[in-house]
Scaffold this motif. Structure first.
Motif, PDB file in Angstrom:
ATOM      1  N   ASN A 129      14.387   0.764   7.813  1.00 15.37           N
ATOM      2  CA  ASN A 129      14.616   1.320   6.474  1.00 15.37           C
ATOM      3  C   ASN A 129      13.298   1.638   5.776  1.00 15.37           C
ATOM      4  N   ASN A 130      12.410   2.292   6.497  1.00 16.70           N
ATOM      5  CA  ASN A 130      11.110   2.748   5.993  1.00 16.70           C
ATOM      6  C   ASN A 130      10.091   1.628   5.824  1.00 16.70           C
ATOM      7  N   LYS A 131      10.473   0.399   6.092  1.00 12.71           N
ATOM      8  CA  LYS A 131       9.594  -0.747   5.895  1.00 12.71           C
ATOM      9  C   LYS A 131       8.861  -1.084   7.192  1.00 12.71           C
ATOM     10  N   ALA A 132       7.541  -1.179   7.094  1.00 16.58           N
ATOM     11  CA  ALA A 132       6.735  -1.568   8.248  1.00 16.58           C
ATOM     12  C   ALA A 132       6.746  -3.085   8.369  1.00 16.58           C
ATOM     13  N   LYS A 133       7.122  -3.577   9.543  1.00 14.20           N
ATOM     14  CA  LYS A 133       7.273  -5.015   9.747  1.00 14.20           C
ATOM     15  C   LYS A 133       6.540  -5.460  11.007  1.00 14.20           C
ATOM     16  N   VAL A 134       6.101  -6.705  10.993  1.00 10.51           N
ATOM     17  CA  VAL A 134       5.566  -7.349  12.187  1.00 10.51           C
ATOM     18  C   VAL A 134       6.581  -8.385  12.642  1.00 10.51           C
ATOM     19  N   LEU A 135       6.988  -8.304  13.913  1.00 13.49           N
ATOM     20  CA  LEU A 135       7.942  -9.251  14.480  1.00 13.49           C
ATOM     21  C   LEU A 135       7.289 -10.081  15.575  1.00 13.49           C
ATOM     22  N   TYR A 136       7.842 -11.283  15.770  1.00 14.55           N
ATOM     23  CA  TYR A 136       7.394 -12.168  16.844  1.00 14.55           C
ATOM     24  C   TYR A 136       8.609 -12.633  17.634  1.00 14.55           C
ATOM     25  N   SER A 137       8.543 -12.439  18.939  1.00 13.99           N
ATOM     26  CA  SER A 137       9.483 -13.081  19.845  1.00 13.99           C
ATOM     27  C   SER A 137       8.795 -14.336  20.356  1.00 13.99           C
ATOM     28  N   ASN A 142       0.834  -1.193   0.000  1.00 19.02           N
ATOM     29  CA  ASN A 142       0.000   0.000   0.000  1.00 19.02           C
ATOM     30  C   ASN A 142       0.872   1.247   0.000  1.00 19.02           C
ATOM     31  N   ALA A 143       0.475   2.261  -0.775  1.00 18.81           N
ATOM     32  CA  ALA A 143       1.259   3.496  -0.850  1.00 18.81           C
ATOM     33  C   ALA A 143       1.106   4.340   0.407  1.00 18.81           C
ATOM     34  N   ARG A 144      -0.017   4.230   1.101  1.00 18.55           N
ATOM     35  CA  ARG A 144      -0.222   5.074   2.280  1.00 18.55           C
ATOM     36  C   ARG A 144       0.605   4.569   3.452  1.00 18.55           C
ATOM     37  N   ARG A 145       0.743   5.413   4.435  1.00 20.67           N
ATOM     38  CA  ARG A 145       1.501   5.042   5.627  1.00 20.67           C
ATOM     39  C   ARG A 145       0.729   4.021   6.463  1.00 20.67           C
ATOM     40  N   MET A 146       1.444   3.058   6.984  1.00 22.74           N
ATOM     41  CA  MET A 146       0.818   2.044   7.818  1.00 22.74           C
ATOM     42  C   MET A 146       0.418   2.630   9.170  1.00 22.74           C
ATOM     43  N   THR A 147      -0.698   2.155   9.679  1.00 27.46           N
ATOM     44  CA  THR A 147      -1.222   2.591  10.969  1.00 27.46           C
ATOM     45  C   THR A 147      -1.201   1.412  11.938  1.00 27.46           C
ATOM     46  N   PRO A 148      -1.411   1.652  13.237  1.00 21.96           N
ATOM     47  CA  PRO A 148      -1.471   0.527  14.184  1.00 21.96           C
ATOM     48  C   PRO A 148      -2.485  -0.537  13.790  1.00 21.96           C
ATOM     49  N   SER A 149      -3.602  -0.141  13.195  1.00 20.34           N
ATOM     50  CA  SER A 149      -4.608  -1.132  12.797  1.00 20.34           C
ATOM     51  C   SER A 149      -4.097  -2.028  11.672  1.00 20.34           C
ATOM     52  N   ASP A 150      -3.201  -1.508  10.820  1.00 21.41           N
ATOM     53  CA  ASP A 150      -2.624  -2.340   9.762  1.00 21.41           C
ATOM     54  C   ASP A 150      -1.742  -3.443  10.353  1.00 21.41           C
ATOM     55  N   TYR A 151      -0.968  -3.097  11.376  1.00 18.70           N
ATOM     56  CA  TYR A 151      -0.152  -4.109  12.050  1.00 18.70           C
ATOM     57  C   TYR A 151      -1.047  -5.174  12.696  1.00 18.70           C
ATOM     58  N   SER A 152      -2.114  -4.721  13.349  1.00 20.03           N
ATOM     59  CA  SER A 152      -3.011  -5.659  14.023  1.00 20.03           C
ATOM     60  C   SER A 152      -3.710  -6.573  13.027  1.00 20.03           C
ATOM     61  N   LYS A 153      -4.111  -6.017  11.892  1.00 20.41           N
ATOM     62  CA  LYS A 153      -4.766  -6.834  10.871  1.00 20.41           C
ATOM     63  C   LYS A 153      -3.814  -7.896  10.342  1.00 20.41           C
ATOM     64  N   ALA A 154      -2.562  -7.505  10.098  1.00 24.50           N
ATOM     65  CA  ALA A 154      -1.581  -8.479   9.608  1.00 24.50           C
ATOM     66  C   ALA A 154      -1.390  -9.598  10.620  1.00 24.50           C
ATOM     67  N   ASP A 155      -1.325  -9.251  11.893  1.00 26.99           N
ATOM     68  CA  ASP A 155      -1.174 -10.251  12.948  1.00 26.99           C
ATOM     69  C   ASP A 155      -2.362 -11.212  12.966  1.00 26.99           C
ATOM     70  N   LEU A 156      -3.559 -10.687  12.810  1.00 28.17           N
ATOM     71  CA  LEU A 156      -4.752 -11.533  12.770  1.00 28.17           C
ATOM     72  C   LEU A 156      -4.734 -12.441  11.551  1.00 28.17           C
ATOM     73  N   ASP A 157      -4.314 -11.914  10.407  1.00 25.71           N
ATOM     74  CA  ASP A 157      -4.228 -12.735   9.196  1.00 25.71           C
ATOM     75  C   ASP A 157      -3.238 -13.884   9.376  1.00 25.71           C
ATOM     76  N   VAL A 158      -2.159 -13.616  10.085  1.00 29.53           N
ATOM     77  CA  VAL A 158      -1.158 -14.652  10.333  1.00 29.53           C
ATOM     78  C   VAL A 158      -1.734 -15.755  11.217  1.00 29.53           C
TER      79      VAL A 158
END
Length: 721
Positions: free
Chosen positions: A666-674, A330-346
């Motif tokens: 490096n400008n990339k929005a990432k989801v990490l898991y410990s 997505n061209a727009r900036r990621m928001t906290p809800s985008d991170y949460s959605k990705a986590d749910l999709d995982v």
């Protein structure tokens, strides 16, 4: 939108009044009427809008994914991109009246400040299928933009700036009304330059076939990645690279000699029942041994194992012949809800993963010496560079046939191997493994003269995405080593030993998503029997085999791993960027089983019928370093949580806990898991701490069992910031 008025002056031509006329009229005298010119965007206006777009969007990327045709979705998490079996070598983007939840049926992309609105059913044409020349190949695709001067020598402009897609308009022969309409309709791509010339930003489709090792690279095509990391640049061109495909070839399918083939063999036969001799890759491309015309969608004849077969000229949603990486960020900036959605999709099993395809081959070595190191044991054998170069201990095992003992390879070198009966160090490098000493349950029973089979697996350079057919081989290693079909190796994995038990369950090396196909031979591959595997089940039992002489080839659908090892990274958003702790031992695909397989490299086997198999708790405490906004890599300041609440296992399965946190690198929005692996021995042995590490390490739990601790990130960034 208000357009700037460009004055044409008032002096008549030929009286010196030319000096007062605009640069445009000097270049294009008698070309455009004043009202036509007034409809055109000036360069100043155009550049201002470009700058606004650059501020509005985080990066070049997708403003809208578009919708797709019902039933033809490529990625459940991203609509718009789909395939059509009736259109060889093509992908489609956007669909009028389509599904997917996108705000517009057509897709839109932002490239360096310019917005392009793609047409519905925007067609991406891929290179033609691979042949015998380079049978194992990936292709890449994208869209590219460049600015073009529209002149009498090159008069054509395109609706929407879509070259070879949008309607062509000759701006030097069109009527005034046609010109006026074109300028007003294409203000997002077309303008009058300060030099008086007409310019249009044009977008067009690009696709490249892989060359070196079959893997495509923008660098090989002369591109350089820009500083931000969102575009590939070459001679004024901006490439938005957003996907690749693992292609099939037109040779005969064979699991060892040509696993990317799609054709059948002469007599309308498959590799396992053909009368013609297939002993090499060249045989798979020998026209006299193939069923003429087979392998193409037009023929309707496929030699592949997937349900319904697959064809070399069709692009599929995933797997062999299908989309691998879907990099439509997505061209727009990621928001906290985008991170949460990705986590749910995982956790629900929808997020699309990526695997490296592996090859497996069996080697036989004779022990020439033994030794000890840090309480462990290693064996020496004749130098074998081929073995060393084709063995990754994550996929490799040993079987000491002289001692009837099998296990794992914590460390492997060209002329020696460190042996263990415990699967606890597959995530560490050789030196870390060897230094683990007694913690890795070393096997020290080998003696000089022993013969040891090493089942060696290694990553290839080729990637595969989403759901695909895994090939597992099972059977006594000596039989496979001497098999004319598999002695040279195969594309796929290893699913265990047949040790003489009359009836033995074969457990998949990967999580089975649905029933597949089993082929078995008990006479050294002279003849084969074929039957369906089990359906998906908690214990991941693929099938049962009732002969110790059998070799079984089991091909079944699996899902590419969603994550990959990573270093501890900066937390985006401070405490608000940290999620909850997720526990799971569940075998269900929508309850964390796919994530668990990615994190632990083991298959989840439990079920809710045993009690609680999935749980989620909040952190009790955490500490973010003020110097670098990261978790500390020590036990003193590690995050803590309330105790695990999972029920005891009944299938001998593992569990895991995973703490999600948001990150930017490096400008990339990432989801990490410990994450931490959990074994049950009277209890899960959990200490309610989330130890943070770079990549992977091991710790001892409260039951004195060794447990994996690891940090992973999603296989793709989720977007830009």
């Amino acid at each position: 939108m208000t357009f700037e008025t460009i004055s044409l002056g008032t002096q008549p031509a030929g009286t010196g009044g030319d000096t007062a006329r605009t640069a445009f009229e000097k270049v294009n005298r008698n070309f455009l009427a004043a009202d036509v010119l007034a409809a055109a965007m000036s360069q100043a206006q155009f550049d201002a809008i470009r700058e606004q777009n650059k501020e509005r969007y985080a990066a070049s990327g997708w403003v809208s994914f578009g919708n797709h045709e019902s039933g033809k979705q490529v990625n459940e998490c991203k609509p718009g991109l789909y395939t059509a079996l009736t259109m060889p070598n093509t992908l489609l983007i956007g669909k009028s009246g389509g599904v997917g939840g996108s705000k517009t049926d057509n897709a839109s992309v932002h490239i360096d400040g310019v917005i392009f609105n793609l047409t519905n059913q925007f067609v991406l044409t891929l290179p033609t299928h691979p042949t015998s020349i380079l049978p194992e190949r990936m292709d890449m695709y994208g869209v590219e933009s460049e600015i073009v001067e529209i002149s009498s020598a090159s008069p054509n402009a395109y609706q929407g700036g879509l070259r070879s897609v949008g309607a062509t308009v000759n701006l030097f022969t069109a009527t005034d009304q046609q010109k006026k309409d074109f300028f007003s309709q294409n203000s997002n791509t077309t303008y009058i330059g300060s030099d008086g010339k007409i310019y249009q930003w044009q977008l067009y489709k690009v696709a490249f076939a892989g060359t070196t090792g079959g893997v495509p690279s923008p660098t090989e095509q002369g591109y350089t990645l820009n500083t931000f990391g969102d575009l590939w640049l070459k001679a004024g061109k901006n490439l938005l690279y957003f996907g690749n495909i693992l292609r099939l070839n037109d040779g005969g399918y064979h699991p060892s000699h040509n696993p990317f083939g799609a054709a059948k063999f002469v007599g309308d036969t498959f590799w396992h029942n053909t009368a013609t001799s297939i002993t090499s890759r060249s045989d798979c491309f020998n026209a006299s041994k193939l069923l003429a015309g087979s392998g193409s969608v037009a023929s309707g004849k496929s030699g592949r194992p997937e349900v319904g077969g697959r064809y070399y000229d069709v692009i599929y949603a995933s797997g062999f012949g299908g989309i691998c990486r879907d990099m439509r960020y997505n061209a727009r900036r990621m928001t906290p809800s985008d991170y949460s959605k990705a986590d749910l999709d995982v956790k629900s099993g929808r997020y699309r993963g990526i695997d490296k395809l592996i090859t497996t081959k069996i080697y036989l070595v004779e022990v020439t010496g033994v030794g000890t190191y840090l309480g462990g044991s290693f064996v020496l054998f004749a130098d074998n560079a081929d073995l060393f170069n084709n063995a990754d201990k994550r996929y490799s095992y040993f079987y000491n046939v002289s001692k009837n003992t099998y296990g794992y390879l914590p460390a492997l070198f060209p002329a020696s191997a460190y042996l263990s009966t415990s699967d606890v160090v597959r995530h560490l490098n050789n030196s870390e493994s060897a230094a683990s000493g007694l913690a890795i349950s070393p096997y020290s029973g080998s003696t000089v003269g022993d013969f040891i089979y090493i089942i060696a697996g290694v990553d290839t350079a080729l990637e595969i995405g989403g759901e695909y057919y895994q090939a597992d081989i099972s059977g006594f290693v000596g039989n496979i080593y001497n098999s004319p079909v598999f002695s040279g190796g195969w594309l796929g994995g290893w699913s265990g030993w047949l040790t003489g038990v009359p009836t033995q369950e074969i457990i998949g090396s990967r999580k089975m998503r649905a029933a597949g196909v089993t082929k078995t031979t008990i006479n050294a591959a002279i003849s084969w029997s074929e039957y369906l595997t089990n359906g998906r089940n908690d214990k991941n039992v693929l099938t049962t085999v009732n002969s110790p002489d059998a070799i079984a080839l089991i091909q079944y659908p699996v899902f590419a791993r969603q994550t990959k090892q990573a270093s501890n990274s900066r937390i985006e958003g401070g405490d608000n960027g940290i999620g909850s702790v997720f526990f799971s031992s569940d075998a269900s695909l929508d309850l964390g089983a796919t994530l668990g397989e990615s994190l632990l490299w083991n298959v989840m086997k439990e079920s809710y019928v045993n009690g609680v198999s999935v749980s989620q708790v909040n952190l009790v405490s955490n500490f973010i370093s003020p110097s670098d906004s990261k978790f500390e890599l020590n036990t003193t300041y590690c995050p803590t949580h309330t105790p695990v609440t999972l029920g005891a296992p009944i299938n001998g399965g593992l569990a895991y806990k995973a703490l999600r946190y948001n990150s930017v690198e490096n400008n990339k929005a990432k989801v990490l898991y410990s994450a931490t692996g959990l074994k049950h021995s009277s209890s899960w042995g959990d200490d309610s701490k989330m130890l943070i590490v770079n990549n992977a390490a091991y710790k001892t739990d409260t039951n004195m069992q060794s447990e994996l601790i690891t940090t992973h990130e999603l296989s793709e960034q989720i977007g830009w910031t």
